[in-house]
Design a protein around this motif. Structure first.
Motif, PDB file in Angstrom:
ATOM      1  N   GLY A  13       8.099  13.047  24.057  1.00 20.94           N
ATOM      2  CA  GLY A  13       7.457  12.536  24.903  1.00 20.94           C
ATOM      3  C   GLY A  13       7.244  11.639  25.920  1.00 20.94           C
ATOM      4  N   ASP A  14       6.568  11.921  26.567  1.00 21.94           N
ATOM      5  CA  ASP A  14       6.144  10.814  27.165  1.00 21.94           C
ATOM      6  C   ASP A  14       4.999   9.369  27.352  1.00 21.94           C
ATOM      7  OD1 ASP A  14       7.465  12.145  29.442  1.00 21.94           O
ATOM      8  OD2 ASP A  14       5.657  13.585  30.260  1.00 21.94           O
ATOM      9  N   ASP A  15       5.460   8.287  26.249  1.00 23.01           N
ATOM     10  CA  ASP A  15       5.150   7.733  25.831  1.00 23.01           C
ATOM     11  C   ASP A  15       6.398   6.520  25.021  1.00 23.01           C
ATOM     12  OD1 ASP A  15       3.020   7.237  23.246  1.00 23.01           O
ATOM     13  OD2 ASP A  15       5.096   6.325  22.890  1.00 23.01           O
TER      14      ASP A  15
ATOM     15  N   THR B 158      13.559  14.187  28.041  1.00 22.98           N
ATOM     16  CA  THR B 158      11.317  13.287  27.762  1.00 22.98           C
ATOM     17  C   THR B 158      10.881  14.366  28.489  1.00 22.98           C
ATOM     18  OG1 THR B 158      11.883  11.744  30.192  1.00 22.98           O
ATOM     19  CG2 THR B 158      12.822  11.045  27.159  1.00 22.98           C
ATOM     20  N   GLY B 159       9.707  14.254  27.791  1.00 23.03           N
ATOM     21  CA  GLY B 159       8.611  15.357  29.039  1.00 23.03           C
ATOM     22  C   GLY B 159       7.739  15.972  27.960  1.00 23.03           C
ATOM     23  N   GLY B 160       6.551  15.593  28.031  1.00 21.31           N
ATOM     24  CA  GLY B 160       5.446  15.963  27.111  1.00 21.31           C
ATOM     25  C   GLY B 160       5.219  17.635  27.822  1.00 21.31           C
ATOM     26  N   GLU B 161       5.745  18.270  28.377  1.00 18.55           N
ATOM     27  CA  GLU B 161       5.429  19.360  28.199  1.00 18.55           C
ATOM     28  C   GLU B 161       6.928  20.403  28.107  1.00 18.55           C
ATOM     29  OE1 GLU B 161       7.424  17.427  30.234  1.00 18.55           O
ATOM     30  OE2 GLU B 161       8.529  18.305  31.601  1.00 18.55           O
ATOM     31  N   LEU B 162       7.471  19.714  27.727  1.00 14.50           N
ATOM     32  CA  LEU B 162       8.755  20.403  26.990  1.00 14.50           C
ATOM     33  C   LEU B 162       8.595  20.728  25.356  1.00 14.50           C
ATOM     34  CD1 LEU B 162      12.050  17.589  27.741  1.00 14.50           C
ATOM     35  CD2 LEU B 162      10.625  19.577  29.608  1.00 14.50           C
TER      36      LEU B 162
ATOM     37  N   GLY C 163      14.642  13.394  32.405  1.00 14.79           N
ATOM     38  CA  GLY C 163      13.275  13.019  33.094  1.00 14.79           C
ATOM     39  C   GLY C 163      13.100  11.797  33.126  1.00 14.79           C
ATOM     40  N   GLY C 164      11.843  11.392  33.614  1.00 17.38           N
ATOM     41  CA  GLY C 164      10.814  10.695  33.769  1.00 17.38           C
ATOM     42  C   GLY C 164      11.311   9.197  34.263  1.00 17.38           C
ATOM     43  N   VAL C 165      12.179   9.467  35.441  1.00 19.24           N
ATOM     44  CA  VAL C 165      12.667   8.340  35.905  1.00 19.24           C
ATOM     45  C   VAL C 165      12.235   8.507  37.734  1.00 19.24           C
ATOM     46  CG1 VAL C 165      14.906   8.038  34.646  1.00 19.24           C
ATOM     47  CG2 VAL C 165      14.726   9.443  36.484  1.00 19.24           C
TER      48      VAL C 165
ATOM     49  N   TYR D  13       3.175   9.576  34.530  1.00 20.00           N
ATOM     50  CA  TYR D  13       4.221   9.445  33.472  1.00 20.00           C
ATOM     51  C   TYR D  13       5.346   9.411  33.132  1.00 20.00           C
ATOM     52  CZ  TYR D  13      -0.396  10.870  32.500  1.00 20.00           C
ATOM     53  OH  TYR D  13      -1.760  10.660  32.087  1.00 20.00           O
ATOM     54  N   ASP D  14       6.368   8.414  33.842  1.00 18.12           N
ATOM     55  CA  ASP D  14       7.911   8.225  33.603  1.00 18.12           C
ATOM     56  C   ASP D  14       8.118   6.722  33.467  1.00 18.12           C
ATOM     57  OD1 ASP D  14       8.290  10.351  34.983  1.00 18.12           O
ATOM     58  OD2 ASP D  14       8.049  10.213  37.037  1.00 18.12           O
ATOM     59  N   PHE D  15       7.711   7.458  32.178  1.00 15.25           N
ATOM     60  CA  PHE D  15       8.335   5.855  31.674  1.00 15.25           C
ATOM     61  C   PHE D  15      10.647   5.433  31.069  1.00 15.25           C
ATOM     62  CE2 PHE D  15       3.896   7.628  30.096  1.00 15.25           C
ATOM     63  CZ  PHE D  15       3.147   6.571  31.180  1.00 15.25           C
TER      64      PHE D  15
END
Ligand code: AMP
Ligand code: MG
Length: 402
Positions: free
Chosen positions: A223-225, A181-185, A247-249, A254-256
């Motif tokens: 993505g981060d959603d 996960t991650g909007g940058e990936l 990711g995201g933890v 934006y850690d969802f």
């Protein structure tokens, strides 16, 4: 934050072993035995010659050279099944059955055949039992030779084959879904645009998961959603025994990942571990699927996968060695520990000329430094409340799977 040992115990408590399945011997490498392996014959199955030479009676060759009459030949697969009498010899090959009446084999190099005459000269005397492996000396029929829970390696294949295990029972391989996960990936085949990076965690986790015996499916990047995460997590959990996200933890805006898990009704067992690197590791269950929410940093991913997710994957297959085995090594330079967390720090192992195993801590720029980590062969484990450990001290290490 819970201690690493408690987190591991929770993982073990939540993990149940998968049912066994039958596989052909050719597909058994790396699988975990789900049955004891029992000898169905003695080994050797008959008194076996260990050398090419002559089966003889030691009493006949007390004085040498001794001339004996050649009365037959025993070859591997085609023995000489008569009683050998005094003054007689039987030509014999490695792996062939030793005839009744013989009590030793003299190797061919210490004999001389008398041309055409049907006699052999034994040039040196020989002790009783020489170059004979007696029936059942190695293994007796009915003995257990390998045990359920052992991982099948190449050295075991001869044993499995020799006792007739054309099919054998092994633990089923867990189905693992991997989701970064991650909007940058962006994916590995893309050139990252502004503010973007390529995903590596999906590939790292897939690699370690296959080394641990899992069947791996990699999902497209997410993505981060929260809504999208929920959809993907929910779908993935239907088809897999284990879901591993990265990711995201952590504590960012934006850690969802945790929010998505909780909104889906997952039971979250822990979400912060006193571990360096890898503090924000999440462990949860959604339906029957175990979920590991690993941190985003690539080195943290490698560490937390191998401490927690690998343990679950091995336990599911019925392995008796679920955690990486701990060993010790001598630290080759000073290393800083941590006061509030247990450390698992990347290192290279080598042995010095005296045979001492040395652990060389990698010079790394932290948990994002995957290029430095590429040289790691082990992790140095320092207990919580450790200041600097000096070079020359003995430290606990675990080897990284490779
Ligand atoms: P996060 O926990 O999501 O904030 O991620 C922590 C760091 O790891 C950030 O610098 C991310 O860009 C990086 N990261 C997260 N996911 C990946 C991934 N799949 N591959 C490589 N780096 C990642
Ligand atoms: Mg992120």
């Amino acid at each position: 934050m819970i201690p690493v040992a408690n987190a591991l115990q929770i993982v073990l408590d939540q993990t149940t072993s998968l049912p066994a399945e039958s596989v052909a011997l050719v597909d058994a490498l790396g699988r975990i035995l789900a049955e004891d392996i029992v000898a169905d014959t003695d080994l050797p199955p008959f008194d076996r010659a260990q050398m090419d030479g002559y089966a003889i009676r030691t009493a006949d060759v007390a004085n040498t050279p001794a001339r004996l009459r050649i009365v037959g030949e025993s070859a591997a697969g085609n023995g000489w099944h008569h009683e050998m009498k005094a003054g007689e010899a039987v030509r014999i090959m490695t792996g062939a059955p030793v005839p009744a009446g013989a009590d030793a084999v003299q190797q061919v190099e210490l004999t001389r055949e008398v041309d055409g005459a049907g006699f052999v000269e034994i040039l040196e005397s020989v002790k009783r039992g020489r170059s004979i492996v007696k029936q059942a000396d190695e293994i007796k029929v009915g003995e257990t030779v390998l045990r359920a829970g052992e991982e099948i390696n190449a050295a075991m294949i001869a044993t499995l084959a020799s006792f007739g295990y054309a099919q054998l029972k092994v633990g089923r391989r867990p189905r693992v879904t991997v989701m970064a996960t991650g909007g940058e990936l962006v994916d590995v085949d893309q050139r990252p645009g502004r503010d973007q990076i390529r995903d590596s965690n999906n590939y790292t986790i897939a690699a370690y998961a296959s080394l641990a015996g899992a069947i791996v499916e990699r999902l497209p990047l997410v993505g981060d959603d929260t809504e999208e995460l929920k959809r993907r997590i929910s779908k993935a959990s239907e088809a897999s025994d284990v879901l591993i996200t990265s990711g995201g933890v952590s504590m960012g805006v934006y850690d969802f990942t945790k929010a998505a898990l909780k909104e889906l009704g997952a039971e979250v067992f822990f979400e912060r571990v006193a571990l360096r690197p890898g503090k924000p590791t999440v462990f949860a269950r959604l339906g029957n699927t175990l979920v590991f929410g690993l941190p985003g940093n690539p080195v943290s991913v490698a560490v937390t996968f191998n401490l927690f997710a690998r343990t679950a994957l091995r336990a599911m297959q019925g392995s008796k060695d679920v955690t990486l085995p701990a060993e010790t090594a001598v630290l080759s330079r000073d290393l800083k520990g941590s006061i509030d967390r247990e450390s698992y720090l990347p290192a290279r192992l080598r042995s010095d000329e005296g045979g001492t195993l040395l652990a060389e801590p990698l010079k790394w720029g932290g948990s994002s430094d995957f290029v430095a980590f590429a040289k790691a062969t082990a992790l140095i484990n320092l207990p919580i409340k450790t200041n600097t450990v000096r070079a020359g001290r003995v430290v606990r290490i675990v080897r990284l799977p490779h």
